[in-house]
Design a protein around this motif. Structure first.
Motif, PDB file in Angstrom:
ATOM      1  N   ILE A 122     -20.023 -53.288 117.776  1.00  0.00           N
ATOM      2  CA  ILE A 122     -20.905 -52.246 117.060  1.00  0.00           C
ATOM      3  C   ILE A 122     -21.257 -52.835 115.727  1.00  0.00           C
ATOM      4  CG2 ILE A 122     -21.213 -50.093 116.026  1.00  0.00           C
ATOM      5  CD1 ILE A 122     -18.738 -49.180 117.692  1.00  0.00           C
ATOM      6  N   ILE A 123     -22.461 -53.306 115.257  1.00  0.00           N
ATOM      7  CA  ILE A 123     -23.033 -53.784 113.861  1.00  0.00           C
ATOM      8  C   ILE A 123     -22.697 -52.569 113.060  1.00  0.00           C
ATOM      9  CG2 ILE A 123     -24.401 -55.539 115.094  1.00  0.00           C
ATOM     10  CD1 ILE A 123     -26.707 -53.902 114.139  1.00  0.00           C
ATOM     11  N   SER A 124     -22.495 -52.768 111.709  1.00  0.00           N
ATOM     12  CA  SER A 124     -22.329 -51.790 110.713  1.00  0.00           C
ATOM     13  C   SER A 124     -23.411 -50.901 110.500  1.00  0.00           C
ATOM     14  CB  SER A 124     -21.738 -52.553 109.349  1.00  0.00           C
ATOM     15  OG  SER A 124     -22.910 -53.606 108.917  1.00  0.00           O
ATOM     16  N   GLU A 125     -24.579 -51.508 110.760  1.00  0.00           N
ATOM     17  CA  GLU A 125     -25.753 -50.727 110.524  1.00  0.00           C
ATOM     18  C   GLU A 125     -25.921 -49.549 111.626  1.00  0.00           C
ATOM     19  OE1 GLU A 125     -26.411 -54.405 108.412  1.00  0.00           O
ATOM     20  OE2 GLU A 125     -25.742 -53.975 110.408  1.00  0.00           O
ATOM     21  N   ALA A 127     -23.238 -48.014 113.138  1.00  0.00           N
ATOM     22  CA  ALA A 127     -21.561 -47.497 113.197  1.00  0.00           C
ATOM     23  C   ALA A 127     -22.191 -46.027 113.148  1.00  0.00           C
ATOM     24  CB  ALA A 127     -21.125 -47.718 111.944  1.00  0.00           C
ATOM     25  N   ARG A 128     -22.855 -45.495 112.622  1.00  0.00           N
ATOM     26  CA  ARG A 128     -22.909 -44.071 112.374  1.00  0.00           C
ATOM     27  C   ARG A 128     -23.311 -43.354 113.715  1.00  0.00           C
ATOM     28  NH1 ARG A 128     -21.913 -39.967 112.513  1.00  0.00           N
ATOM     29  NH2 ARG A 128     -22.437 -38.060 111.269  1.00  0.00           N
ATOM     30  N   GLU A 129     -23.898 -44.084 114.388  1.00  0.00           N
ATOM     31  CA  GLU A 129     -24.572 -43.482 115.766  1.00  0.00           C
ATOM     32  C   GLU A 129     -23.090 -43.505 116.782  1.00  0.00           C
ATOM     33  OE1 GLU A 129     -27.157 -46.389 117.662  1.00  0.00           O
ATOM     34  OE2 GLU A 129     -28.362 -46.250 115.856  1.00  0.00           O
ATOM     35  N   HIS A 130     -21.809 -44.065 116.436  1.00  0.00           N
ATOM     36  CA  HIS A 130     -20.852 -44.013 117.205  1.00  0.00           C
ATOM     37  C   HIS A 130     -19.535 -42.914 116.668  1.00  0.00           C
ATOM     38  CE1 HIS A 130     -21.825 -47.176 119.981  1.00  0.00           C
ATOM     39  NE2 HIS A 130     -22.659 -47.686 118.862  1.00  0.00           N
ATOM     40  N   ILE A 131     -20.189 -42.250 115.734  1.00  0.00           N
ATOM     41  CA  ILE A 131     -19.468 -41.381 114.808  1.00  0.00           C
ATOM     42  C   ILE A 131     -19.364 -39.903 115.397  1.00  0.00           C
ATOM     43  CG2 ILE A 131     -18.371 -40.310 112.627  1.00  0.00           C
ATOM     44  CD1 ILE A 131     -18.921 -43.486 111.308  1.00  0.00           C
ATOM     45  N   LEU A 132     -18.755 -39.141 115.943  1.00  0.00           N
ATOM     46  CA  LEU A 132     -18.722 -37.732 115.970  1.00  0.00           C
ATOM     47  C   LEU A 132     -18.821 -37.023 114.668  1.00  0.00           C
ATOM     48  CD1 LEU A 132     -18.932 -35.130 117.783  1.00  0.00           C
ATOM     49  CD2 LEU A 132     -16.637 -35.334 118.177  1.00  0.00           C
ATOM     50  N   GLY A 133     -17.744 -37.371 113.844  1.00  0.00           N
ATOM     51  CA  GLY A 133     -17.695 -36.887 112.633  1.00  0.00           C
ATOM     52  C   GLY A 133     -16.116 -37.047 112.046  1.00  0.00           C
ATOM     53  N   TYR A 134     -15.855 -36.424 110.847  1.00  0.00           N
ATOM     54  CA  TYR A 134     -14.471 -36.817 110.049  1.00  0.00           C
ATOM     55  C   TYR A 134     -13.493 -35.565 110.003  1.00  0.00           C
ATOM     56  CZ  TYR A 134     -17.896 -40.204 108.752  1.00  0.00           C
ATOM     57  OH  TYR A 134     -18.986 -41.463 108.612  1.00  0.00           O
ATOM     58  N   SER A 201     -18.352 -48.000 107.716  1.00  0.00           N
ATOM     59  CA  SER A 201     -19.193 -48.586 108.809  1.00  0.00           C
ATOM     60  C   SER A 201     -18.746 -50.342 108.995  1.00  0.00           C
ATOM     61  CB  SER A 201     -20.578 -49.038 108.270  1.00  0.00           C
ATOM     62  OG  SER A 201     -20.572 -49.514 106.736  1.00  0.00           O
ATOM     63  N   THR A 202     -18.042 -50.770 107.771  1.00  0.00           N
ATOM     64  CA  THR A 202     -17.383 -52.217 107.862  1.00  0.00           C
ATOM     65  C   THR A 202     -16.027 -51.976 108.741  1.00  0.00           C
ATOM     66  OG1 THR A 202     -18.345 -52.789 105.829  1.00  0.00           O
ATOM     67  CG2 THR A 202     -16.155 -53.944 106.577  1.00  0.00           C
ATOM     68  N   ILE A 203     -15.318 -50.795 108.741  1.00  0.00           N
ATOM     69  CA  ILE A 203     -14.104 -50.915 109.375  1.00  0.00           C
ATOM     70  C   ILE A 203     -14.503 -50.595 111.022  1.00  0.00           C
ATOM     71  CG2 ILE A 203     -12.349 -49.332 110.077  1.00  0.00           C
ATOM     72  CD1 ILE A 203     -12.232 -48.681 106.868  1.00  0.00           C
ATOM     73  N   ILE A 204     -15.498 -49.880 111.272  1.00  0.00           N
ATOM     74  CA  ILE A 204     -15.984 -49.818 112.860  1.00  0.00           C
ATOM     75  C   ILE A 204     -16.372 -51.051 113.333  1.00  0.00           C
ATOM     76  CG2 ILE A 204     -17.671 -48.746 114.181  1.00  0.00           C
ATOM     77  CD1 ILE A 204     -17.216 -46.145 112.350  1.00  0.00           C
TER      78      ILE A 204
END
Length: 253
Positions: A122-125, A127-134, A201-204
């Motif tokens: 996954i590219i950092s840009e 990453a948000r598409e792969h996050i359900l939440g926090y 995003s960098t971590i993902i």
């Protein structure tokens, strides 16, 4: 929106969503297609469970420079990752058990990322598409065992060493939120997520260059300075601004 896993005297464990002080059930797959049913269950009548059942828990070490300094360690040039086993997860309010093998068990307050969409490389840009939440986590660590071993598996991997919850927040902004840890009401840790060496995003992007991230997987993003010992009878609370509070008692085995 906030998602929970919960159970009541009448209902077995299931996913739901929060509306003020009530829970509505989720029909379908939280990590796929679903619909929200009416919120009718009073939150006060429900036991909140760890809000995901991960296939793996990936943690980031020394992601706050001040925490690395307090252990006389260098800040890593790349994210330093390690695992906790899924068997370490406990619910909000469940007891952290101090294992007899250790004489120095410590708290580590952390922001947790919950993966919502499968991904690899996954590219950092994106990453948000792969996050359900926090959510909120506590990377409990047997520090003496961690220091004694070349690897961190034993010191990080005991049962009950991954308290997590109380919900997954899909709208939370991780860029600048204060992370606090209190033990028996006394402040131990406090820093902002803006102080993280590596962003979410960098971590993902880094982790997914190594392994496939699956829906429900957890990423513990690192802890601020101020980690300290836990003792039998303590109450440890991790508070993340805008996200909530995770509270767990501590007891001897």
């Amino acid at each position: 929106m906030r998602f929970v896993r919960y159970q009541t005297k009448e209902k077995s464990a299931r996913y739901g969503w929060l509306l003020n002080d009530k829970i509505g059930d989720i029909e379908g797959d939280l990590f796929g297609e679903f619909r929200r049913l009416d919120a009718t269950t009073p939150l006060a009548d429900a036991q909140l469970l760890a809000p995901s059942q991960p296939s793996k828990i990936i943690c980031v070490g020394r992601n706050y420079a001040a925490h690395a300094k307090e252990h006389d360690a260098e800040v890593p040039e790349l994210p330093l990752i390690f695992f906790k086993p899924p068997s370490a997860v406990i619910n909000p309010g469940d007891a952290i058990i101090l294992p007899p093998q250790s004489r120095q068990v410590e708290h580590e307050a952390e922001l947790v990322v919950v993966i919502g969409k499968r991904g690899r490389n996954i590219i950092s840009e994106e990453a948000r598409e792969h996050i359900l939440g926090y959510s909120i986590g506590n990377d409990i660590t047997a520090r003496d065992l961690q220091n004694a071993d070349r690897l961190w598996t034993r010191g990080k991997g005991f049962d009950t060493f991954a308290p997590f919850g109380p919900w997954i927040d899909t709208d939370f902004d991780p860029s600048d939120a204060v992370v606090t840890c209190r033990v028996n009401g006394q402040m131990r840790q406090m820093a902002s997520t803006r102080d993280m060496v590596f962003s979410v995003s960098t971590i993902i992007a880094f982790i997914s260059s190594v392994m496939t991230l699956e829906p429900g997987d957890l990423i513990f993003t690192g802890t601020p300075a101020g980690v300290g010992a836990l003792s039998d009878g303590d109450i440890v609370e991790v508070d993340i601004e805008g996200l909530g509070v995770l509270s767990n008692p501590v007891m001897n085995a």
